[in-house]
Design a protein around this motif. Structure first.
Motif, PDB file in Angstrom:
ATOM      1  N   ALA A 143      -8.959 -16.653  11.610  1.00 23.80           N
ATOM      2  CA  ALA A 143      -8.249 -17.036  10.320  1.00 23.80           C
ATOM      3  C   ALA A 143      -6.443 -16.963   9.652  1.00 23.80           C
ATOM      4  O   ALA A 143      -6.274 -16.344  11.209  1.00 23.80           O
ATOM      5  CB  ALA A 143      -8.802 -15.942   9.316  1.00 23.80           C
ATOM      6  N   HIS A 144      -6.526 -17.180   9.078  1.00 23.67           N
ATOM      7  CA  HIS A 144      -5.039 -17.540   8.967  1.00 23.67           C
ATOM      8  C   HIS A 144      -4.178 -16.694   9.382  1.00 23.67           C
ATOM      9  O   HIS A 144      -3.259 -16.066   9.257  1.00 23.67           O
ATOM     10  CB  HIS A 144      -4.194 -19.387   8.481  1.00 23.67           C
ATOM     11  N   ARG A 145      -4.579 -15.769   7.961  1.00 20.46           N
ATOM     12  CA  ARG A 145      -4.218 -14.499   7.554  1.00 20.46           C
ATOM     13  C   ARG A 145      -5.510 -13.202   7.078  1.00 20.46           C
ATOM     14  O   ARG A 145      -6.591 -13.956   6.841  1.00 20.46           O
ATOM     15  CB  ARG A 145      -3.564 -15.091   6.025  1.00 20.46           C
ATOM     16  N   ILE A 146      -5.694 -12.689   7.619  1.00 16.64           N
ATOM     17  CA  ILE A 146      -6.896 -11.160   7.762  1.00 16.64           C
ATOM     18  C   ILE A 146      -6.703 -10.254   6.726  1.00 16.64           C
ATOM     19  O   ILE A 146      -5.423  -9.409   6.534  1.00 16.64           O
ATOM     20  CB  ILE A 146      -7.279 -10.182   8.796  1.00 16.64           C
ATOM     21  N   ILE A 147      -7.668 -10.026   5.281  1.00 19.72           N
ATOM     22  CA  ILE A 147      -6.535  -8.752   4.579  1.00 19.72           C
ATOM     23  C   ILE A 147      -7.847  -7.788   4.709  1.00 19.72           C
ATOM     24  O   ILE A 147      -9.078  -8.026   3.970  1.00 19.72           O
ATOM     25  CB  ILE A 147      -6.785  -9.309   2.975  1.00 19.72           C
ATOM     26  N   VAL A 148      -7.527  -6.695   4.967  1.00 15.89           N
ATOM     27  CA  VAL A 148      -8.464  -5.546   4.944  1.00 15.89           C
ATOM     28  C   VAL A 148      -8.063  -4.989   3.340  1.00 15.89           C
ATOM     29  O   VAL A 148      -6.955  -4.681   2.728  1.00 15.89           O
ATOM     30  CB  VAL A 148      -7.698  -4.526   5.705  1.00 15.89           C
ATOM     31  N   VAL A 149      -9.066  -4.662   2.596  1.00 16.93           N
ATOM     32  CA  VAL A 149      -9.495  -4.553   1.379  1.00 16.93           C
ATOM     33  C   VAL A 149     -10.277  -3.663   1.444  1.00 16.93           C
ATOM     34  O   VAL A 149     -11.321  -2.961   1.772  1.00 16.93           O
ATOM     35  CB  VAL A 149     -10.115  -5.134   0.702  1.00 16.93           C
ATOM     36  N   GLN A 150      -9.727  -1.950   0.763  1.00 14.68           N
ATOM     37  CA  GLN A 150     -10.243  -0.516   0.599  1.00 14.68           C
ATOM     38  C   GLN A 150     -10.235   0.068  -0.100  1.00 14.68           C
ATOM     39  O   GLN A 150      -8.756  -0.246  -1.135  1.00 14.68           O
ATOM     40  CB  GLN A 150      -9.764  -0.167   1.791  1.00 14.68           C
ATOM     41  N   HIS A 151     -11.028   0.500  -1.223  1.00 16.38           N
ATOM     42  CA  HIS A 151     -10.658   1.442  -2.422  1.00 16.38           C
ATOM     43  C   HIS A 151      -9.998   0.222  -3.428  1.00 16.38           C
ATOM     44  O   HIS A 151      -9.401   0.777  -4.252  1.00 16.38           O
ATOM     45  CB  HIS A 151      -9.826   2.918  -1.999  1.00 16.38           C
ATOM     46  N   GLY A 152     -10.951  -0.711  -3.529  1.00 16.29           N
ATOM     47  CA  GLY A 152      -9.879  -2.222  -4.532  1.00 16.29           C
ATOM     48  C   GLY A 152      -8.159  -2.134  -4.556  1.00 16.29           C
ATOM     49  O   GLY A 152      -7.191  -2.690  -5.019  1.00 16.29           O
ATOM     50  N   GLN A 153      -7.915  -1.672  -2.823  1.00 20.28           N
ATOM     51  CA  GLN A 153      -6.339  -2.711  -3.018  1.00 20.28           C
ATOM     52  C   GLN A 153      -5.974  -3.101  -1.538  1.00 20.28           C
ATOM     53  O   GLN A 153      -7.072  -2.683  -0.968  1.00 20.28           O
ATOM     54  CB  GLN A 153      -5.981  -0.964  -2.977  1.00 20.28           C
ATOM     55  N   VAL A 154      -5.175  -3.418  -1.334  1.00 21.21           N
ATOM     56  CA  VAL A 154      -4.733  -4.177  -0.132  1.00 21.21           C
ATOM     57  C   VAL A 154      -4.677  -3.426   0.822  1.00 21.21           C
ATOM     58  O   VAL A 154      -2.879  -2.750   0.710  1.00 21.21           O
ATOM     59  CB  VAL A 154      -3.634  -5.128  -0.091  1.00 21.21           C
ATOM     60  N   ALA A 155      -4.743  -2.838   1.716  1.00 22.12           N
ATOM     61  CA  ALA A 155      -4.943  -1.641   2.313  1.00 22.12           C
ATOM     62  C   ALA A 155      -3.744  -2.636   4.168  1.00 22.12           C
ATOM     63  O   ALA A 155      -3.338  -1.748   3.886  1.00 22.12           O
ATOM     64  CB  ALA A 155      -5.905  -1.151   3.632  1.00 22.12           C
ATOM     65  N   GLU A 156      -4.141  -2.955   4.200  1.00 21.51           N
ATOM     66  CA  GLU A 156      -2.770  -4.258   5.617  1.00 21.51           C
ATOM     67  C   GLU A 156      -3.506  -5.767   5.417  1.00 21.51           C
ATOM     68  O   GLU A 156      -4.671  -6.144   5.053  1.00 21.51           O
ATOM     69  CB  GLU A 156      -3.124  -3.513   6.815  1.00 21.51           C
TER      70      GLU A 156
END
Length: 822
Positions: free
Chosen positions: A764-777
């Motif tokens: 993927a062009h970009r991977i977003i890690v979602v944790q506890h309702g927020q962008v973790a990284e």
């Protein structure tokens, strides 16, 4: 000081505004009291104008008064009743008492009961007076001239007597209604003041959810049903006309019966006997014909109302937001749509038929009864308020019980529907016994309520039947006395008894109708509330832009699900997906990934922040236009009991309001299916694209359903493609085929993909890690691995279980996009 003064001024204005309805009602009550006291005083004292000087001594008053000839008692009762009501209501309208700084509101419930029972007692005494006058009173219509009136008599004449009684009765009904309104309005004023001082109070929405419920009282149900029945007014008018003709025929049959008895035995007239018999037969035939016409027309009106109710309720349900269905059980909704709508339409029309027939019959029968014997008619007429009072008390109780019964039955249906719709899971866990126990428990609660309802109905029928028999006995005794005195003929007494039975039947039917209508209105309350419920997510956008790039933006979004209002799912979430970019959302379950997709689809509204598409709020776009350009493929696709072709075209058919030029063709359907790797297996089916999928697509495998769902998304030519765990529920072979189809569909589109198998999103062009309702990284696959954060930890755990060979982006050998779907 100025601020306090402003607040006091605002409070004074608010009190003045709130008191206005109370003042209007109080003015009506004072006007009623004035009319009541004026007319009762005039009718009581004017006939005694030549003897008023005798009222100075108690002994003369006793000689002047007679129970059957004087209405001084009615006058004194009216004065006393006014004073009692004034004392009760003055306690309600007086300023609130204060005790140790606390405001003590009046005892509204006690005052309401006081008004009700004082009016009821007053009305019963007036009815007793009317019966005494009918039995013992003289045949004297007008009061005697003062010079002709005996010194020991105070007769006022039948006209003044019954005018006094009837006016006092009517005013008592009005006083009771106005008094209750004053109490209700003052109670609302006090509650409003408490709400203002307490900062407001939360109100529970209908059946759960965050919808804006139209605040309607039970009194709004009847006008709503009348409005729904308005299109059938011409049918109802014809039915009422036929019912009036039938009622006239039913009223004439007892009249001809009495005449036949007189002509056959009392005063024999053979010719008149035969003619009257033929008249009665003709009247019976006409009555039967009009009765059939009335019943048929009311049945047609009932069916039309049923169809109209179902359509409007279903349309209201279709407009509700996703949160409503999260908090409302499907069985409860289907119970309202099926059982309650049928109860409302059937009971309303059927009992309206009976009510109009019985009311018309009662009015015509009373007219004939007065011509036969007015004294007997007054005695018989006493049962009317008694029956109405009993029906009112029972009807209020029955209506409350009906609501509880409908609720318990809906909950039982919900348990059964939940189990029947997931029968494989029930059997897989051998949970039949516990499921039947849960269903039996709900049915037991339903049975207990029905038993209470049956006991109340039994008491009601016992009392009502006894009253009818007692009235018959009284009429027979008094009527027989009149026949023995020669005041009426035997045939007239027979006619009167038949009239009395007809009247008793009419009012018995009215009592039953009142109870049945109460049950129907109880069921209608929820139906009307559902029909008037405004969804929390209202679709009012009209924007149809000429260009649509497909940029998705979330700005500081916070979100709670309506079913879990205390659990925050997203907390200040911000992300941007640029046009043509493939962004993968990964992270632990429950982190909020699927919630992002649901907010983009506008299934829910964010509690804080904004969701934008092409830098415009999602709410500004025309809903149908936007759904054609934002396509969703979920983890568990739903197919409907229709053909494969119509499942692919779901939402894009002529009935959905699309212009003919924008309707997808068969070629478009096949091309979308080809891109989804579904065309080959569809053509291999016996009926091809016309193959029926069965309920929820049971005729197809999981991989086949998923590929049809992808084709359904692609046929829309979407600019934004949302993939929510599109392959996680499939086996390895099916996943490989579906993943290949997904890889072929992602070029030149904005893609937001959610996946737990991280190997499928590594390109993927970009991977977003979602944790506890927020962008973790966030970052590329390589960047996140180098960072050694949450994503790297997730990859290590999955690699320990064995990597997947599937990849997100197509390889060099993969087929590229062709055709007009790009």
């Amino acid at each position: 000081m100025a601020l306090n003064g402003g607040r006091e001024s605002m409070g004074s204005d608010r009190r003045q505004i709130i008191l206005t309805p109370v003042m209007r009602t109080a003015t009506g009550l004072w006007l009623t009291w004035t009319i009541k006291l004026s007319i009762t005083t005039f009718t009581a004292l004017y006939p005694l104008r030549g003897s008023l000087w005798r009222l100075q001594r108690f002994a003369d008053i006793a000689e002047l008064y007679s129970l059957a000839g004087s209405n001084l008692d009615v006058w004194l009762l009216s004065v006393a009743h006014v004073l009692v009501l004034a004392a009760l209501l003055s306690r309600v309208t007086s300023p609130y008492r204060r005790f140790s700084g606390l405001v003590i509101p009046p005892p509204y419930s006690k005052m309401s009961h006081g008004v009700y029972w004082s009016c009821t007692l007053f009305e019963l005494l007036l009815l007793g007076k009317a019966v005494v006058v009918a039995v013992l009173g003289e045949e004297q219509l007008l009061p005697p001239h003062p010079g002709d009136q005996p010194a020991s008599r105070g007769d006022v004449g039948l006209l003044c007597m019954y005018v006094c009684v009837i006016v006092a009765l009517l005013c008592s009904f009005m006083e009771g209604w106005l008094g209750q309104r004053i109490i209700t309005q003052r109670r609302k004023q006090h509650e409003a003041a408490d709400e203002v001082s307490g900062g407001g109070s939360s109100q529970q929405p209908l059946l759960g959810g965050k919808g804006k419920v139209a605040q309607e009282t039970d009194s709004a149900t009847i006008p709503a049903l009348i409005k729904l029945s308005a299109p059938d007014s011409h049918i109802l008018f014809l039915a009422f006309t036929a019912g009036a003709a039938a009622a006239l025929g039913q009223a004439l049959i007892p009249y001809y019966t009495g005449k036949i008895i007189d002509y056959a035995s009392i005063d024999p007239e053979p010719h008149a006997f035969r003619i009257t018999t033929l008249k009665m037969l003709g009247m019976a035939l006409g009555c039967a014909i009009f009765t059939g016409i009335r019943g048929g027309l009311f049945t047609v009106a009932m069916t039309r109302l049923n169809v109209r109710l179902r359509q409007q309720l279903f349309a209201s349900l279709m407009a509700q937001d996703a949160g409503f269905f999260d908090t409302t059980k499907t069985g409860e909704i289907t119970s309202r749509l099926s059982a309650d709508t049928t109860t409302v339409s059937d009971q309303i029309c059927l009992n309206l038929n009976v009510m109009l027939r019985s009311a018309t019959q009662a009015a015509m029968v009373l007219a004939f009864m007065f011509t036969a014997s007015w004294r007997l008619t007054v005695v018989t007429f006493v049962m009317i308020p008694l029956v109405i009072a009993i029906c009112k008390v029972y009807g209020a109780f029955y209506r409350r019980m009906s609501k509880k019964v409908q609720t318990e039955l809906a909950e039982a249906n919900s348990v059964a529907e939940e189990a029947l719709s997931t029968m494989t899971t029930v059997k897989a866990h051998a949970a039949e016994d516990s499921t039947m126990t849960a269903y039996a428990f709900k049915l037991h609660r339903f049975y207990l309520l029905q038993r209470r309802e049956a006991i109340a109905y039994g008491l009601y029928m016992t009392t009502n039947t006894f009253l009818a028999a007692a009235v018959v006995a009284a009429v027979l005794f008094y009527g027989g006395s009149l026949v023995l005195k020669g005041a009426m003929s035997a045939g007239s007494l027979v006619s009167f008894m038949l009239f009395q039975q007809s009247l008793s039947s009419a009012f018995q039917s009215l009592g039953d109708v009142f109870s049945a209508l109460s049950a129907a209105v109880g069921a209608a309350d929820k139906v009307i509330e559902l029909m008037r419920r405004r969804p929390a997510v209202e679709e009012s956008g009209t924007l149809v832009p000429t260009t649509f790039a497909g940029k998705v933006t979330l700005q500081d979004v916070s979100f709670y699900y309506p079913a879990r209002p205390t659990l925050r799912v997203l907390s200040g979430m911000s992300l941007v997906v640029n046009p043509g970019e493939i962004v993968a959302l990964v992270g632990p379950s429950g982190g909020g990934k699927s919630s992002i997709v649901k907010l983009v689809e506008r299934f829910y509204l964010p509690d804080e922040g904004r969701v934008l598409i092409d830098d415009r709020p999602v709410a500004e776009y025309d809903r149908k236009w936007l759904k054609q350009r934002v396509a969703l493929v979920s983890q568990e696709p739903v197919l409907y009991a229709r053909s494969i072709r119509r499942n692919i075209l779901y939402g894009l058919e002529e009935e959905d309001g699309l212009p003919a030029a924008e309707l997808p063709t068969q070629e478009d359907v096949e091309q979308a299916a080809g891109l989804a790797n579904a065309h080959d297996f569809i053509c291999a089916l016996p009926e091809g694209y016309e193959t029926e999928c069965g309920e929820k697509g049971v005729q197809l495998s999981g991989g086949q359903k998923q590929r049809i769902a992808i084709a359904r998304a692609l046929v829309r030519r979407p600019a934004i493609l949302l993939l929510d765990e599109a392959t996680s529920a499939l086996d390895a072979d099916s996943e490989a085929v579906v993943q290949e189809a997904l890889d072929r569909t992602m070029k030149s589109r904005t893609v937001l993909v959610i996946a737990h198998r991280l190997s499928t999103v590594q390109d993927a062009h970009r991977i977003i890690v979602v944790q506890h309702g927020q962008v973790a990284e966030q970052g590329s696959h390589d960047q996140l691995l180098e960072a050694g954060g949450v994503y790297a930890s997730l990859v290590r755990r999955q690699l320990a279980r064995g990597p997947s060979t599937n990849r997100l982006l197509p390889s060099a050998s993969s087929a590229s996009f062709t055709g007009g779907l790009l």
